[in-house]
Scaffold this active site. Sequence first.
Site, PDB file in Angstrom:
ATOM      1  CD  GLU B  57      -1.748  -2.414   1.557  1.00 43.86           C
ATOM      2  OE1 GLU B  57      -0.551  -2.679   1.846  1.00 43.86           O
ATOM      3  OE2 GLU B  57      -2.667  -3.250   1.669  1.00 43.86           O
ATOM      4  CG  PHE B 119     -10.024  -9.705  11.370  1.00 41.69           C
ATOM      5  CD1 PHE B 119      -8.771 -10.130  11.793  1.00 41.69           C
ATOM      6  CD2 PHE B 119     -10.313  -9.716  10.012  1.00 41.69           C
ATOM      7  CE1 PHE B 119      -7.826 -10.581  10.882  1.00 41.69           C
ATOM      8  CE2 PHE B 119      -9.370 -10.165   9.088  1.00 41.69           C
ATOM      9  CZ  PHE B 119      -8.126 -10.596   9.524  1.00 41.69           C
ATOM     10  CD  GLN B 120      -7.399  -7.496   7.844  1.00 42.47           C
ATOM     11  OE1 GLN B 120      -8.239  -7.237   7.005  1.00 42.47           O
ATOM     12  NE2 GLN B 120      -6.213  -7.995   7.544  1.00 42.47           N
ATOM     13  CE  LYS B 169     -17.278  -6.500   3.585  1.00 41.99           C
ATOM     14  NZ  LYS B 169     -16.680  -7.824   3.833  1.00 41.99           N
ATOM     15  CG  MET B 488      22.445  11.670   2.643  1.00 46.04           C
ATOM     16  SD  MET B 488      23.431  13.033   2.041  1.00 46.04           S
ATOM     17  CE  MET B 488      22.608  13.434   0.512  1.00 46.04           C
TER      18      MET B 488
HETATM   19  C1  FAD Z   1      18.544  14.237   1.357  1.00 49.29           C
HETATM   20  C2  FAD Z   1      17.813  15.509   1.104  1.00 49.29           C
HETATM   21  C3  FAD Z   1      18.509  16.685   0.883  1.00 49.29           C
HETATM   22  C4  FAD Z   1      17.852  17.870   0.569  1.00 49.29           C
HETATM   23  N1  FAD Z   1      18.582  18.975   0.246  1.00 49.29           N
HETATM   24  C5  FAD Z   1      17.957  20.063  -0.254  1.00 49.29           C
HETATM   25  C6  FAD Z   1      18.679  21.165  -0.783  1.00 49.29           C
HETATM   26  O1  FAD Z   1      19.907  21.189  -0.808  1.00 49.29           O
HETATM   27  N2  FAD Z   1      17.983  22.207  -1.288  1.00 49.29           N
HETATM   28  C7  FAD Z   1      16.619  22.218  -1.312  1.00 49.29           C
HETATM   29  O2  FAD Z   1      16.033  23.175  -1.817  1.00 49.29           O
HETATM   30  N3  FAD Z   1      15.899  21.216  -0.777  1.00 49.29           N
HETATM   31  C8  FAD Z   1      16.543  20.123  -0.276  1.00 49.29           C
HETATM   32  N4  FAD Z   1      15.788  19.082   0.189  1.00 49.29           N
HETATM   33  C9  FAD Z   1      14.320  19.181   0.181  1.00 49.29           C
HETATM   34  C10 FAD Z   1      13.805  19.924   1.406  1.00 49.29           C
HETATM   35  O3  FAD Z   1      13.764  19.041   2.485  1.00 49.29           O
HETATM   36  C11 FAD Z   1      12.389  20.504   1.131  1.00 49.29           C
HETATM   37  O4  FAD Z   1      11.531  19.482   0.717  1.00 49.29           O
HETATM   38  C12 FAD Z   1      12.366  21.553   0.062  1.00 49.29           C
HETATM   39  O5  FAD Z   1      13.443  22.464   0.219  1.00 49.29           O
HETATM   40  C13 FAD Z   1      11.066  22.323   0.104  1.00 49.29           C
HETATM   41  O6  FAD Z   1      10.840  22.959  -1.100  1.00 49.29           O
HETATM   42  P1  FAD Z   1       9.948  24.271  -1.201  1.00 49.29           P
HETATM   43  O7  FAD Z   1      10.446  25.292  -0.259  1.00 49.29           O
HETATM   44  O8  FAD Z   1       9.899  24.613  -2.640  1.00 49.29           O
HETATM   45  O9  FAD Z   1       8.533  23.895  -0.617  1.00 49.29           O
HETATM   46  P2  FAD Z   1       7.421  22.808  -0.910  1.00 49.29           P
HETATM   47  O10 FAD Z   1       7.559  21.719   0.086  1.00 49.29           O
HETATM   48  O11 FAD Z   1       7.319  22.432  -2.330  1.00 49.29           O
HETATM   49  O12 FAD Z   1       6.184  23.665  -0.464  1.00 49.29           O
HETATM   50  C14 FAD Z   1       5.529  24.497  -1.351  1.00 49.29           C
HETATM   51  C15 FAD Z   1       5.152  25.811  -0.704  1.00 49.29           C
HETATM   52  O13 FAD Z   1       4.365  26.514  -1.665  1.00 49.29           O
HETATM   53  C16 FAD Z   1       3.085  26.776  -1.156  1.00 49.29           C
HETATM   54  N5  FAD Z   1       2.111  26.590  -2.212  1.00 49.29           N
HETATM   55  C17 FAD Z   1       1.496  25.457  -2.603  1.00 49.29           C
HETATM   56  N6  FAD Z   1       0.651  25.700  -3.614  1.00 49.29           N
HETATM   57  C18 FAD Z   1       0.736  27.017  -3.872  1.00 49.29           C
HETATM   58  C19 FAD Z   1       0.101  27.874  -4.807  1.00 49.29           C
HETATM   59  N7  FAD Z   1      -0.789  27.420  -5.689  1.00 49.29           N
HETATM   60  N8  FAD Z   1       0.426  29.184  -4.794  1.00 49.29           N
HETATM   61  C20 FAD Z   1       1.319  29.669  -3.887  1.00 49.29           C
HETATM   62  N9  FAD Z   1       1.949  28.910  -2.984  1.00 49.29           N
HETATM   63  C21 FAD Z   1       1.659  27.594  -2.981  1.00 49.29           C
HETATM   64  C22 FAD Z   1       2.882  25.827  -0.006  1.00 49.29           C
HETATM   65  O14 FAD Z   1       1.992  26.382   0.921  1.00 49.29           O
HETATM   66  C23 FAD Z   1       4.299  25.658   0.535  1.00 49.29           C
HETATM   67  O15 FAD Z   1       4.607  26.649   1.468  1.00 49.29           O
HETATM   68  C24 FAD Z   1      16.436  17.890   0.541  1.00 49.29           C
HETATM   69  C25 FAD Z   1      15.728  16.727   0.806  1.00 49.29           C
HETATM   70  C26 FAD Z   1      16.397  15.538   1.058  1.00 49.29           C
HETATM   71  C27 FAD Z   1      15.587  14.311   1.282  1.00 49.29           C
HETATM   72  C1  TPP Z   2      12.650   5.276   4.948  1.00 54.97           C
HETATM   73  C2  TPP Z   2      13.942   5.941   5.260  1.00 54.97           C
HETATM   74  N1  TPP Z   2      14.774   5.406   6.177  1.00 54.97           N
HETATM   75  C3  TPP Z   2      15.947   6.011   6.452  1.00 54.97           C
HETATM   76  C4  TPP Z   2      16.320   7.168   5.826  1.00 54.97           C
HETATM   77  C5  TPP Z   2      17.649   7.845   6.151  1.00 54.97           C
HETATM   78  N2  TPP Z   2      18.512   7.859   4.950  1.00 54.97           N
HETATM   79  C6  TPP Z   2      18.640   8.946   4.165  1.00 54.97           C
HETATM   80  S1  TPP Z   2      19.618   8.695   2.830  1.00 54.97           S
HETATM   81  C7  TPP Z   2      19.924   7.105   3.318  1.00 54.97           C
HETATM   82  C8  TPP Z   2      20.827   6.223   2.515  1.00 54.97           C
HETATM   83  C9  TPP Z   2      20.361   5.987   1.133  1.00 54.97           C
HETATM   84  O1  TPP Z   2      21.209   5.052   0.523  1.00 54.97           O
HETATM   85  P1  TPP Z   2      21.136   4.749  -1.016  1.00 54.97           P
HETATM   86  O2  TPP Z   2      19.728   4.528  -1.424  1.00 54.97           O
HETATM   87  O3  TPP Z   2      22.098   3.698  -1.366  1.00 54.97           O
HETATM   88  O4  TPP Z   2      21.531   6.154  -1.664  1.00 54.97           O
HETATM   89  P2  TPP Z   2      22.990   6.864  -1.743  1.00 54.97           P
HETATM   90  O5  TPP Z   2      23.001   7.890  -0.680  1.00 54.97           O
HETATM   91  O6  TPP Z   2      24.019   5.823  -1.548  1.00 54.97           O
HETATM   92  O7  TPP Z   2      23.008   7.450  -3.107  1.00 54.97           O
HETATM   93  C10 TPP Z   2      19.272   6.813   4.513  1.00 54.97           C
HETATM   94  C11 TPP Z   2      19.361   5.527   5.224  1.00 54.97           C
HETATM   95  C12 TPP Z   2      15.417   7.702   4.890  1.00 54.97           C
HETATM   96  N3  TPP Z   2      15.652   8.840   4.255  1.00 54.97           N
HETATM   97  N4  TPP Z   2      14.250   7.072   4.605  1.00 54.97           N
END
Ligand code: FAD
Ligand code: TPP
Lengths: 170, 592
Positions: B57, B119-120, B169, B488
């Site tokens: 899911e 159940f469930q 249900k 990472m």
């Molecule tokens: C490993 C990892 C590393 C990351 N590193 C980075 C990084 O280096 N740089 C980076 O940028 N992010 C990074 N992120 C992502 C980060 O965590 C956020 O998800 C991201 O920065 C959020 O993007 P955003 O500010 O565009 O907002 P979003 O999460 O896209 O939110 C959208 C915003 O716009 C608003 N909005 C929605 N619809 C409308 C509309 N119609 N009109 C006006 N406003 C609207 C919402 O209210 C909200 O405030 C990383 C994520 C991971 C998993």
């Molecule tokens: C469900 C979940 N568990 C744990 C993490 C923490 N986490 C972030 S990146 C990462 C490693 C990812 O490894 P891989 O898919 O091999 O990507 P790589 O960084 O090596 O490119 C982990 C464990 C996560 N983001 N999501």
Amino acid sequence: MAAPETVEKHTMAVLVDNEPGVLARVIGLFSGRGYNIESLTVAETDPKNKLSRITIVTSGTPMIIEQIKAQLNRIVPVHGVHDLTEEGPFVERELALIKVTGGAESRAETLRLADIFHARVVDTTPESYVFEMTGSTEKLDAFINLMEPLGVVDISRTGVAAISRGADKF
Amino acid sequence: MAVQPATHELSGAEMVIRALVDQGVDVVFGYPGGAVLPIYDALFKQNRLRHILVRHEQGAVHAAEGYARSSGKVGVVLVTSGPGATNAVTGLTDALMDSVPIVCLTGQVPTHLIGNDAFQEADTTGITRPCTKHNYLVKDVNDLARVIHEAFMIARTGRPGPVVVDLPKDMLFATGLYLPPETAPTRKSYRPQIKPPATRITGAAQLIMAAKKPLFYGGGGLINSGPRACALFSELVRLTGFPVTLTLMGLGAYPASDKQYLGLVGMHGTFESNNAMHDCDLMINIGARFDDRVTGKVAAFAPHSRKIHVDIDPSSINKNVGVDLAIVGDCAEVLAALIAELKAQVYKADPARIAPWWRQIETWRKRDCLRYVKSDTIIKPQYAIERLYALTRDRDVFITTEVGQHQMWAAQLFKFDKPFHWMTSGGLGTMGYGLPAAMGVQLAHPDALVVDIAGEASILMNIQEMSTVCQYRLPVKVFILNNQYMGMVRQWQELLHGGRYSESYTAALPDFVKLAEAFGAVGLRAEKPGEVDRIINEMIAVDRPVIVDVQVDPKENCFPMIPSGAAHNEMLLGPEDKQTSGPVSEEGMVLV
Ligand SMILES: Cc1cc2nc3c(=O)[nH]c(=O)nc-3n(C[C@H](O)[C@H](O)[C@H](O)COP(=O)(O)OP(=O)(O)OC[C@H]3O[C@@H](n4cnc5c(N)ncnc54)[C@H](O)[C@@H]3O)c2cc1C
Ligand SMILES: Cc1ncc(C[n+]2csc(CCOP(=O)(O)OP(=O)(O)O)c2C)c(N)n1
Ligand SMILES: [Mg+2]
């Protein structure tokens, strides 16, 4: 905008659809986002439109207070959030039931204090009184503090109900 | 199912189908179980809705996210009670964090058993309350149609998000009157603010006209708002001549190959973007939420700037960063009004005024911060992505990702010139997102090339969806940058924990080529840089699902990087930078 770090207390009135889960949404918001609830009361106030009014006393920095209002407004069944503290003068009342079981020697003093605070006796036995008192939270606190040495055994408080002064709604 | 007049009594299950059809749904991602059998029976008897049987899911929700984000439509999920619903929770949370419109129908035990630990049984509305935009428990069959229509309206309007409708249900067997969408009453308490206040627009125009060191900071809100917002954003950026940076969620909202574009901003953003963010005198945030991955240390964030923030959600304003001018409204409406206002003011771009700023930016750009040490013997992950981009750029290509270094390299190096072609889990950072999301994208765009840029650890989190992909002959490509590490995690351990690689190495990885074959897909492997192009071309040429195992340098780190708790001008540019900048602060250590 430099947010001062001063913590302020705010009383808010939140108008919501009276439907299952709505209170859980509000409370879950406060616990999930780490906001304070000092007091919360809820009851249906507009049966015709099935609306309830939640009165919340909360505290936080101005930035947090702004967030709390914005977050509350995001909840779908919330019709409006009124920050009474910000919107102007308002009255705030709380009701408390206070059970006091002093010995015979303090019964007169107990009644005298209750009289000064306009607390009503709603139950009496030879060993106990139950007082009903309405007032601001501070007034209730003051009364309870004074009564404490005279043998308070139980307190039940409603939490704050509040409404703006004057002709405006809310 | 024959279309019946609205006055005819329908069973709850029939109403569900009818409501979905009336909402324009064509695909439902789901998994059956006892509590939803009546809906599955109704599905069996019709041919308007296509049901995609996932293998978990969580996969259903991510697939619906990929479908929604690449098509602009609402993604629909159908799962059973109890474990079906709890398995969907990660996906729902992901959709909430990234503002993806989803309607998730969950089965529930019959109303008279609710609360009995039947159940469930799970308290689905209780569990999903904090991870949905809104949720419902239907207790009257005559409410069912209205609730589903309302769920769609709430999922797609304002700030989009996931909505759960929990269906006991007995409600599915009961009969009642069906209400078509146009006759269903609207919700009085729900009024997203779409049109911005005019005074704020004039204020913003004034700030724009006076700026000397301006920067556009575009985010996922542009993608949420749609093609018109992205087009208007590009128009405004060009009209002003200002530099522009995008968040991870905003990639594609402005063409990456344009010279006004500075690249990704934030923790793994470019040197030029982050320095421009730090030094700008006017920051114009359109649909981004000042996420901590972008701001770094808030106290040192863009200290000399005035900030304009456009967002449809008032709670995004002043949440992390205080701003000078907030404009609540839909991006497209705000941008249209702003462009109109600037034109009314007979505004002309003034290149001379911002020329020194651009000169400064060009010096930052010259650092070429995304460069890496090339190799003839070992495949650098960056090289693999560059080649993937080069060899697919003439096609309609959609990229999804898992989470980790590969995700960041994809964000840095793959150039998106159009919106809606980049699907990634940003806010929740859910490993296992990419494959099911790619599945959803492929269903929305059957003829497009859809590639999940994956890590070998992440892909194992929802690898079962290969079975779905094969069942429906979806030619999804899984492009694994296999570094044998949770790269990472390994990178943070190297930088923050003295190189103690606690549990970040996967010692018993499967043979991904054989794994692909076991599912009925094609498996390919590249071990040397010289093989990369051939393997990519082969991957594209096969009209079947493919897993590509690209064996990359296990030790490569992702730079630039702003260490946790640091400011934008304290970026690490490469391995050589490590020693000079000192250890991460104690304050930074506790941050995620
Ligand atoms: C490993 C990892 C590393 C990351 N590193 C980075 C990084 O280096 N740089 C980076 O940028 N992010 C990074 N992120 C992502 C980060 O965590 C956020 O998800 C991201 O920065 C959020 O993007 P955003 O500010 O565009 O907002 P979003 O999460 O896209 O939110 C959208 C915003 O716009 C608003 N909005 C929605 N619809 C409308 C509309 N119609 N009109 C006006 N406003 C609207 C919402 O209210 C909200 O405030 C990383 C994520 C991971 C998993
Ligand atoms: C469900 C979940 N568990 C744990 C993490 C923490 N986490 C972030 S990146 C990462 C490693 C990812 O490894 P891989 O898919 O091999 O990507 P790589 O960084 O090596 O490119 C982990 C464990 C996560 N983001 N999501
Ligand atoms: Mg890896």
